[in-house]
Design an enzyme around this catalytic site. Structure first.
Site, short mmCIF file in Angstrom:
data_model
loop_
_atom_site.label_atom_id
_atom_site.label_comp_id
_atom_site.label_asym_id
_atom_site.label_seq_id
_atom_site.Cartn_x
_atom_site.Cartn_y
_atom_site.Cartn_z
N HIS A 93 0.81 -1.22 0.00
CA HIS A 93 0.00 0.00 0.00
C HIS A 93 0.84 1.27 0.00
O HIS A 93 0.32 2.34 -0.24
CB HIS A 93 -0.95 0.00 1.21
CG HIS A 93 -2.16 -0.84 0.96
ND1 HIS A 93 -2.08 -2.19 0.77
CD2 HIS A 93 -3.47 -0.53 0.84
CE1 HIS A 93 -3.29 -2.67 0.56
NE2 HIS A 93 -4.16 -1.69 0.59
N SER A 99 -0.28 -1.20 -6.22
CA SER A 99 0.11 -2.29 -7.11
C SER A 99 0.87 -1.74 -8.32
O SER A 99 0.59 -0.65 -8.80
CB SER A 99 -1.14 -3.02 -7.61
OG SER A 99 -1.76 -3.70 -6.56
N LYS A 113 -13.76 -7.49 -8.89
CA LYS A 113 -12.93 -8.28 -9.81
C LYS A 113 -12.26 -9.44 -9.05
O LYS A 113 -12.17 -10.56 -9.57
CB LYS A 113 -11.87 -7.39 -10.44
CG LYS A 113 -11.14 -8.06 -11.58
CD LYS A 113 -10.27 -7.08 -12.33
CE LYS A 113 -9.59 -7.78 -13.50
NZ LYS A 113 -8.81 -6.87 -14.33
N ASP A 114 -11.80 -9.17 -7.83
CA ASP A 114 -11.19 -10.23 -7.02
C ASP A 114 -12.22 -11.32 -6.69
O ASP A 114 -11.92 -12.51 -6.73
CB ASP A 114 -10.61 -9.66 -5.73
CG ASP A 114 -9.22 -9.06 -5.95
OD1 ASP A 114 -8.65 -9.29 -7.04
OD2 ASP A 114 -8.72 -8.35 -5.06
N GLU A 134 6.26 -33.70 -3.33
CA GLU A 134 5.06 -33.18 -3.97
C GLU A 134 5.46 -32.33 -5.19
O GLU A 134 6.58 -31.81 -5.24
CB GLU A 134 4.27 -32.31 -2.98
CG GLU A 134 3.64 -33.11 -1.87
CD GLU A 134 2.42 -33.89 -2.34
OE1 GLU A 134 1.30 -33.42 -2.17
OE2 GLU A 134 2.60 -35.00 -2.89
#
Lengths: 426, 182
Positions: A214, A218, A242-243, A286
């Site tokens: 922040h 972004s 959107k998220d 894995e």
């Protein structure tokens, strides 16, 4: 005192005493301006957060049924699968949730690599992310030991044995890690304790990650800073929606695997209880650890006084730690690969190299896999240590747009952009 | 406090304060280490784990040429009752052929009985070779399937990533056909 507007008396009462609503509004709300051109590649941070929440919630309920003892662990997991109400679902969600957590985090990281999100002034944000990855890997590794299957046990034994490569004190460190002379009950107990603890450490680190995010907001597909209000939109409602949409898509893929192919990413032999006297013919980690495993095994020769084993261990850890110094290896002032024609190609070659290493890691450490693994390992480090520094000097980037809004509005944003902050370097 | 910080008392006061800072900081560091050490040490093998540290094995039922596995401290112990031919073969190997040079004689108390911890010195897998039909590796001893280490008939590393020979545990013959490991 607060710029937060509301008519709700309860919210007002709380806000006056604890300004949590204005805090949230600044963090993920209308007061957090975000670049208006974020693509779907920017969904994967919030998806990683969702995966972490899913893992913590299912993990808490699984822990209520699980017994951390070598005599009971395997049976208690089978009891969860057969007798506990919805136990099978909790376990399949947790099991595959680990894989999906890594899928979204790896995409999140490669997004950062492609768009240069690690560059100034976001170096610390990136480095915190690398530490998050390391903690996540430790958590996943210890969690995989808990069901006490054959691969749990032998994976734990092989990986803890890596520390014996440390000169002089290596053997003592391994005995200390085990709490005994082999992977045994004390090992299982401490892994359970730490597997429960580390996700909450992750939560704390994610908060710091977001805090650092922040500070400058972004990065975006163009890799240039927002230069004024015309370049950004409020996080809420635009990116919250959107998220959420991204989460819906993620949940479709996730639940499809959980309900229709829950064991696709697992090893069948882990449904056999751990036997300290019998090593499975083929030990594989894995899938999300396979590239590192390939790097570990690619070293078959001593260099000076360093044993092959120690070099392999050093390279394996270095393959992740090198990301910490990436902001200083890639000196190109241009962030986004959209404007870096050569880096764009080399990025995809690097992605292919990581996938190749993963494939090698799934195969036995013998020719031809061994040689492919050695070539892949060499290229992995060459990408960071040779290619990126050289590219910073040799590559001629394409011209950057003046602002984020310019290419979107076809020049409509330039008038306002001219009055905004002066154009940044490069 | 303003007296000591004032410029008139200059250097002397500052040196003394620096010294006190160092002393207090140093004591704090010592105290922290003293407080953390019990936590770290609690992760080391506990008394009950250490108490399991010795095992007696009766060698009587083991036939010539037979290999048997027993457990000691959670790890397999390989017991190999070797034939004369095997012993002679192991002793004929020149030391310069060995990555971790050690004579066969130094690895046994009685030539017939080879006793080793059955844990690969690379990354801790259990080498194959104890059961009939197991692969014995290129040197007729043991073969670790994890990363391809070959051990010879004295349990010495010959080929592959393992850096050391299979470890010989501390043991003693309490009777002619009975050993105590640990």
């Amino acid at each position: 005192m607060s710029d937060f507007q509301t008519t709700n008396p309860v919210i007002k009462w709380i806000e006056y005493r604890l300004p949590v609503f204005s805090f949230l509004d600044h963090a993920v709300g209308t007061k957090y301006p975000t670049a208006k051109n974020l693509s779907y590649w920017w969904n994967f941070g919030s998806l990683a957060g969702l995966a972490l929440v899913i893992m913590i919630v299912t993990g808490i309920f699984l822990a209520m049924q699980y017994t951390a003892h070598v005599d009971y662990a395997f049976d208690s997991v089978e009891r969860i699968m057969r007798d506990v109400n919805y136990g099978w679902m909790l376990r399949y969600i947790h099991m595959n949730g680990g894989s999906f957590f890594f899928i979204v985090v790896y995409i999140h990281i490669f997004r950062g690599l492609y768009y240069g999100s690690y560059k100034a002034p976001r170096e610390l944000l990136w480095m915190i992310g690398v530490v998050i990855l390391l903690v996540m890997m430790a958590t996943a590794f210890m969690g995989y030991v808990l069901p006490w299957g054959q691969m749990s046990f032998w994976g734990a034994k092989v990986i803890t044995n890596l520390f014996s490569a440390i000169p002089l004190i290596g053997e003592d460190i391994v005995i200390w890690l085990w709490g005994g002379f082999s992977v045994d009950n004390p090992t299982l107990n401490r892994f359970f304790s730490l597997h429960y603890l580390l996700p909450f450490v992750l939560v704390g680190m994610v908060v710091i990650h977001i805090w650092a995010l922040h500070q400058f907001g972004s990065n975006n597909p163009l890799g240039i800073e927002t230069k004024g209000p015309q370049d950004s939109i409020p996080f809420h409602p635009y990116y919250t929606v959107k998220d959420l949409f991204g989460m819906g898509v993620f949940m479709i893929a996730f639940t499809a695997v959980v309900f229709f192919m829950p064991n696709a990413m697992g090893e069948a032999i882990n449904y056999q209880e751990a036997d300290p006297l019998v090593t499975p013919a083929h030990i594989v980690p894995e899938w999300y650890f396979l590239p590192y495993y390939a790097i570990l095994r690619s070293v078959t020769f001593d260099i000076w006084f360093l044993s092959a084993k120690l070099i392999g261990v050093i390279l394996m850890f270095a393959s992740i730690l090198i990301l910490l110094v990436l902001p200083w290896l890639d000196r190109s002032p241009v962030r986004s690969s959209k404007f870096r024609p050569v880096h764009k190609q080399l990025f995809w070659i690097f992605v292919a190299d990581c996938i190749l290493l993963g494939w090698v890691g799934a195969n036995p450490a013998e020719p031809p896999y061994l040689y492919i693994g050695q070539a892949g390992t060499a290229y992995y480090f060459a990408h960071f240590l040779i290619i990126l520094p050289l590219l910073s000097v040799l590559e001629r980037p394409r011209p950057l747009p003046n602002s984020i809004s310019e290419p979107v509005l076809k020049g409509g944003g330039t008038a306002m952009g001219a009055t905004a902050k002066p154009m940044e370097k490069a | 406090m303003t007296d000591t910080a004032s410029p008139t008392h200059g250097d002397e006061g500052e040196t003394r304060r620096d010294f006190l800072y160092l002393l207090a900081g140093g004591m704090g560091a010592v105290g922290t280490v003293a407080a953390v050490w019990p936590l770290i040490d609690s992760m080391n093998p506990a008394a009950d784990v250490l108490a399991l540290a010795s095992t007696e094995v009766d060698l009587d039922p083991i036939e010539l040429g037979q290999r048997v596995t027993v457990t000691w401290r959670g790890n397999p112990i390989f017991i190999d009752r070797r034939t004369k031919a095997v012993i002679d073969g192991a002793r004929a190997v020149p030391l310069e052929d060995l990555p971790d040079p050690e004579t066969d004689d130094a690895r046994v108390q009685q030539a017939e009985w080879l006793i080793m911890i059955g844990v690969c010195t690379h990354l801790g897998c259990i080498p194959k070779g104890q059961k009939s039909g197991d692969p014995l590796g290129e040197y007729g001893g043991w073969f670790c399937p994890c990363h391809g280490s070959h051990y010879d008939t004295a349990g010495r590393i010959r080929k592959g990533p393992a850096p050391k020979n299979l470890v010989v545990p501390p043991y003693s013959f309490v009777e002619d056909t009975k050993i105590q490991i640990g």
